[in-house]
Design a protein around this motif. Structure first.
Motif, short mmCIF file in Angstrom:
data_model
loop_
_atom_site.label_atom_id
_atom_site.label_comp_id
_atom_site.label_asym_id
_atom_site.label_seq_id
_atom_site.Cartn_x
_atom_site.Cartn_y
_atom_site.Cartn_z
N ILE A 79 -100.96 29.97 -17.08
CA ILE A 79 -102.26 30.14 -17.74
C ILE A 79 -102.52 31.61 -18.04
N CYS A 80 -102.23 32.49 -17.06
CA CYS A 80 -102.41 33.92 -17.28
C CYS A 80 -101.50 34.43 -18.38
N MET A 81 -100.26 33.97 -18.40
CA MET A 81 -99.33 34.37 -19.46
C MET A 81 -99.85 33.94 -20.84
N ASP A 82 -100.36 32.72 -20.94
CA ASP A 82 -100.87 32.24 -22.24
C ASP A 82 -102.08 33.06 -22.69
N HIS A 83 -102.97 33.43 -21.76
CA HIS A 83 -104.14 34.22 -22.12
C HIS A 83 -103.74 35.62 -22.60
N VAL A 84 -102.79 36.24 -21.93
CA VAL A 84 -102.37 37.59 -22.33
C VAL A 84 -101.69 37.56 -23.69
N ILE A 85 -100.86 36.57 -23.94
CA ILE A 85 -100.17 36.48 -25.23
C ILE A 85 -101.17 36.21 -26.34
N VAL B 8 -94.23 46.11 -27.65
CA VAL B 8 -95.17 46.15 -26.53
C VAL B 8 -95.35 44.75 -25.92
N GLN B 9 -95.42 43.74 -26.78
CA GLN B 9 -95.53 42.38 -26.27
C GLN B 9 -94.31 41.99 -25.42
N TYR B 10 -93.15 42.44 -25.86
CA TYR B 10 -91.94 42.12 -25.10
C TYR B 10 -91.96 42.77 -23.71
N ARG B 11 -92.45 44.00 -23.65
CA ARG B 11 -92.52 44.68 -22.36
C ARG B 11 -93.56 44.03 -21.44
N VAL B 12 -94.67 43.59 -22.02
CA VAL B 12 -95.69 42.92 -21.20
C VAL B 12 -95.15 41.60 -20.65
N ARG B 13 -94.46 40.84 -21.48
CA ARG B 13 -93.89 39.58 -21.01
C ARG B 13 -92.84 39.82 -19.93
N ASN C 35 -99.83 27.69 -7.99
CA ASN C 35 -99.59 29.10 -8.32
C ASN C 35 -98.81 29.24 -9.61
N GLN C 36 -97.84 28.38 -9.79
CA GLN C 36 -97.06 28.46 -11.03
C GLN C 36 -97.92 28.10 -12.24
N ASN C 37 -98.81 27.15 -12.09
CA ASN C 37 -99.72 26.81 -13.19
C ASN C 37 -100.65 27.97 -13.51
N ASN C 38 -101.14 28.65 -12.50
CA ASN C 38 -102.00 29.82 -12.75
C ASN C 38 -101.23 30.93 -13.46
N PHE C 39 -99.97 31.10 -13.11
CA PHE C 39 -99.16 32.12 -13.79
C PHE C 39 -98.99 31.78 -15.27
N TRP D 132 -92.74 42.31 -17.87
CA TRP D 132 -93.41 42.68 -16.62
C TRP D 132 -93.97 41.46 -15.91
N LEU D 133 -94.61 40.56 -16.62
CA LEU D 133 -95.19 39.38 -16.02
C LEU D 133 -94.11 38.48 -15.40
N GLU D 134 -93.03 38.27 -16.12
CA GLU D 134 -91.97 37.40 -15.61
C GLU D 134 -91.27 38.00 -14.39
N TYR D 135 -91.01 39.32 -14.45
CA TYR D 135 -90.34 39.95 -13.30
C TYR D 135 -91.26 39.96 -12.07
N THR D 136 -92.53 40.22 -12.27
CA THR D 136 -93.47 40.23 -11.14
C THR D 136 -93.56 38.85 -10.50
N TRP D 137 -93.61 37.81 -11.33
CA TRP D 137 -93.69 36.46 -10.79
C TRP D 137 -92.39 36.06 -10.07
N ASN D 138 -91.26 36.40 -10.65
CA ASN D 138 -90.00 36.01 -10.05
C ASN D 138 -89.71 36.78 -8.75
N SER D 139 -90.21 38.02 -8.64
CA SER D 139 -89.90 38.84 -7.47
C SER D 139 -90.80 38.52 -6.28
N GLN D 140 -92.09 38.23 -6.53
CA GLN D 140 -93.01 38.01 -5.42
C GLN D 140 -93.87 36.76 -5.54
N ARG D 141 -93.64 35.97 -6.58
CA ARG D 141 -94.38 34.73 -6.79
C ARG D 141 -95.88 34.93 -6.84
#
Length: 695
Positions: free
Chosen positions: A450-456, A468-473, A444-448, A475-484
């Protein structure tokens, strides 16, 4: 006559001040003195004279005498078994006193005359008392919550009714004490404790934690045989001095094996044709027809009998290693209940590697002993700890570290070649298994990432601003840290609907249940809503909805807070909504033209919201018309309250600001303006005018 009256006065009057022993001497086994017997005789004679009715008929006198005799036999009967029985009976003196105070009625006279045999009447009373004790015992067991079998009468207490009264009187007292002891034995806490420890008829191997502990015990016994048998065969650690310790431990392990085969495995439930089988006979038949039963029987074959002919050699216990099925089952059951099963998988794989090194060390010492300890440079030289030196050699050989002495004889060369080949194969396979375990744990962490690299990469390709890039990053980091997870719906979409509903109830039902809008609705409708809710995370400062937009969603706050903005500049915080609050429901339920947002809603910090769109709600309400009517009624109330608040808070501009608004007509005056009140007022004025004209 005067003498009998004096005896009655002395006998009955001070009865209130006597103790229990004096009032009931027959309960304590004390014989009455002769004076008391004389008094009792005179008292009985006086009772017989007093019980004769006024008419003086001889038949009534005879009936009273027989009744008195039967009562005397009942009250003086020493075979009462329970201490509560004397309280229900009355002595002769008390009966005479009560009968003297109240007149004899026809009903009581019939009841007294119906007693034919005093012994039979006493026996019936005893049966009633036993039934009461039995009822009290059942009540106590029901309150304690115990499910014990029905108490059955022992054959000693069951007696036929054709026994003579003299034999019965002599044996009643003895049976009374025996009954007390039997009751104490039946209610002993040891028996209840053993009943609780009794094995169940069937065991669910997937959910029973006690069965998991039993598998742990069987696994320990299995590892004793796996790890210690090679050591006892190769190393000289088993001596005649410590032989009894080895034998005792082997017997304990064999008892565990035998208990698992006879008591536990025949009780395991299994599934046949989609049905869970719990019948004990079917469970035994299924276990005996399985391959596991055959392996268990072979692992318990008593080859130790050959000790008599070949001596105490552990090679005859090598069949104990065939109990590997319990070890595999223990691993599967333990992984299913662990939160982080990959940790146990890594530990288990490491244990496999250590076991292979252990076997290699034992084989190396056997080869050294076969060649001769210290005869060549390649074999073990006999110095230091035997096991540690051989284990060190096995590690360097299997992992191919090198730096080992060269084999000299052909036996040593062949042994070293086989050791190298097996070491490369085993070590490479274990390393691959370790890589798979760690890769599955971090998938799951590897998929996260990979998704982060594709979005960036996407944002860099289209030159998205850095803010905008900072806000997207973020959001991705907080979503992953809160619910994996980045999307919960993808995880649960493969599960059946019943499991999805149970998970949704556990996570969101407590929040939906607090929503005032859905109170009183059908429970099944709320369950359908739980399956359609979507979770979304908003960053600090994000607009959830803006004023004037067309509302198509309703929001429920799961975590965090949102602020409702208003005022002249639209930046004033009107109210702060916390977890469990709902907003946007008016736009969701209102008809066309009333679904515009009336305020700006901004996330205050990170906010996790549950979203329900209008289309989904309408599809659900088609199947629940009663809930739809209730929601529409609540919507009309909310709209009316909303109109009142907008009118009260609307700003005053132009000439209307200079003139105050017209006051509302009082309710009393409105009532007088009715039709009936208006007619009465006109009549009153007309009569007054006529009166003035006449003057």
């Amino acid at each position: 006559m005067f003498k009998s009256l004096m005896i009655k006065f002395n006998k009955v009057k001070p009865m209130e001040g006597r103790t229990e022993k004096e009032s009931y001497p027959h309960l304590h086994g004390q014989s009455q003195p002769p004076t008391a017997q004389g008094e009792n005789k005179s008292e009985k004679e006086s009772l017989r004279t007093r019980r004769t009715p006024v008419t003086g008929e001889k038949s009534h006198t005879k009936d009273n005498i027989t009744e008195e005799d039967s009562l005397r036999d009942f009250t003086t009967n020493p075979d009462s078994e329970c201490p509560a029985e004397p309280t229900g009976t009355m002595s002769e003196m008390e009966q005479t006193r009560t009968r003297r105070e109240r007149p004899v009625s026809f009903k009581s006279k019939l009841l007294e005359d119906s007693i034919i045999n005093g012994y039979a009447d006493a026996h019936l009373h005893k049966l009633v008392e036993r039934m009461r004790e039995r009822t009290a015992l059942y009540k106590r067991r029901l309150t304690e919550g115990e499910h014990s079998p029905l108490p059955e009468a022992s054959p000693q207490t069951m007696k036929s009714t054709d026994i003579s009264p003299t034999q019965d009187k002599n044996s009643k007292l003895k049976e009374h004490h025996q009954g007390k002891w039997s009751c104490k034995l039946q209610r002993s806490p040891e028996n209840e404790h053993f009943k609780r420890m009794r094995l169940p008829r069937s065991i669910d191997s997937y959910t029973d934690r006690i069965y998991l502990l039993w598998l742990l015990l069987v696994t320990i016994a299995y590892h004793w045989n796996c790890w210690l048998l090679p050591v006892r065969l190769a190393f000289p650690y088993q001596t005649p001095e410590n032989r009894h310790y080895w034998i005792i431990t082997d017997i304990i392990c064999d008892i565990i094996y035998l208990g698992d085969m006879l008591l536990i495995q025949p009780r395991l439930q299994f599934v046949r044709g989609g049905e869970i089988i719990v019948d004990s006979n079917e469970l035994k038949r299924h276990y005996r027809s399985s391959t596991r039963f055959q392996m268990d029987v072979i692992s318990l074959l008593p080859f130790e009998v050959l000790y008599i002919f070949f001596g105490f050699n552990p090679i005859f216990r090598i069949n104990r290693i065939l109990k590997y099925t319990s070890f595999i089952e223990f691993n599967n059951r333990l992984e299913s209940i662990m939160d982080k099963a990959y940790i146990y998988r890594v530990i288990r794989t490491t244990g496999y590697l250590l076991f292979l090194l252990h076997i290699n060390a034992c084989v190396y010492y056997w080869a050294s002993d076969y060649e001769g300890i210290g005869t060549t440079k390649w074999v073990y030289n006999g110095e230091g700890n035997k096991y540690l030196r051989c284990y060190y050699w096995a590690v360097r050989t299997l992992i191919t570290i090198g730096g080992l002495p060269e084999p000299q004889t052909s036996f040593e060369i062949v042994f070293q070649l086989l050791n190298f080949f097996s070491g490369v194969f085993v070590f490479s396979s274990l390393i691959g298994q370790m890589r798979d375990v760690i890769g599955a744990a971090t998938a799951n962490q590897n998929n996260f990432h990979i998704c982060m690299d594709h979005v960036i990469a996407y944002m860099n390709k289209y030159s998205i601003p850095q803010s905008v890039q900072y806000r997207v990053r973020t959001w991705l980091e907080y979503t992953w840290n809160s619910q994996r997870l980045l999307d919960e719906s993808n995880l649960l979409e493969n599960l059946p609907t019943a499991m999805q509903l149970s998970l949704a109830i556990d996570t969101n039902f407590s929040i939906i249940n607090q929503v005032e809008l859905f109170k009183g609705c059908d429970t099944q409708m709320i369950y359908d809503l739980l399956l359609r809710l979507k979770s979304t995370i908003y960053l600090p400062g994000d607009f959830v909805c803006k004023k004037g937009e067309i509302g198509k969603e309703m929001y429920i706050i799961k975590h965090g807070e949102v602020q409702v903005l208003g005022g002249h500049d639209g930046a004033q915080v009107l109210v702060t909504l916390k977890a469990g609050a709902v907003f946007g429901e008016v736009s969701l339920l209102a008809k066309a033209g009333g679904n515009h947002r009336t305020a700006n809603v901004v996330a205050h910090g990170f906010a996790n919201l549950l979203i329900l769109d209008k289309k989904t709600l309408q599809e659900i309400l088609l199947h629940y018309p009663s809930s739809k009517k209730l929601l529409m009624k609540k919507t009309r109330v909310l709209l009316s309250q909303k109109e009142k608040t907008t009118k009260a808070t609307s700003p005053k501009t132009g000439p209307a600001f200079l003139f105050p608004p017209k006051e509302e007509t009082p309710k009393m005056f409105k009532a007088l303006q009715g039709s009936t009140a208006r007619i009465d007022l006109e009549r009153l004025l007309k009569g007054k005018r006529e009166h003035v004209a006449q003057k």
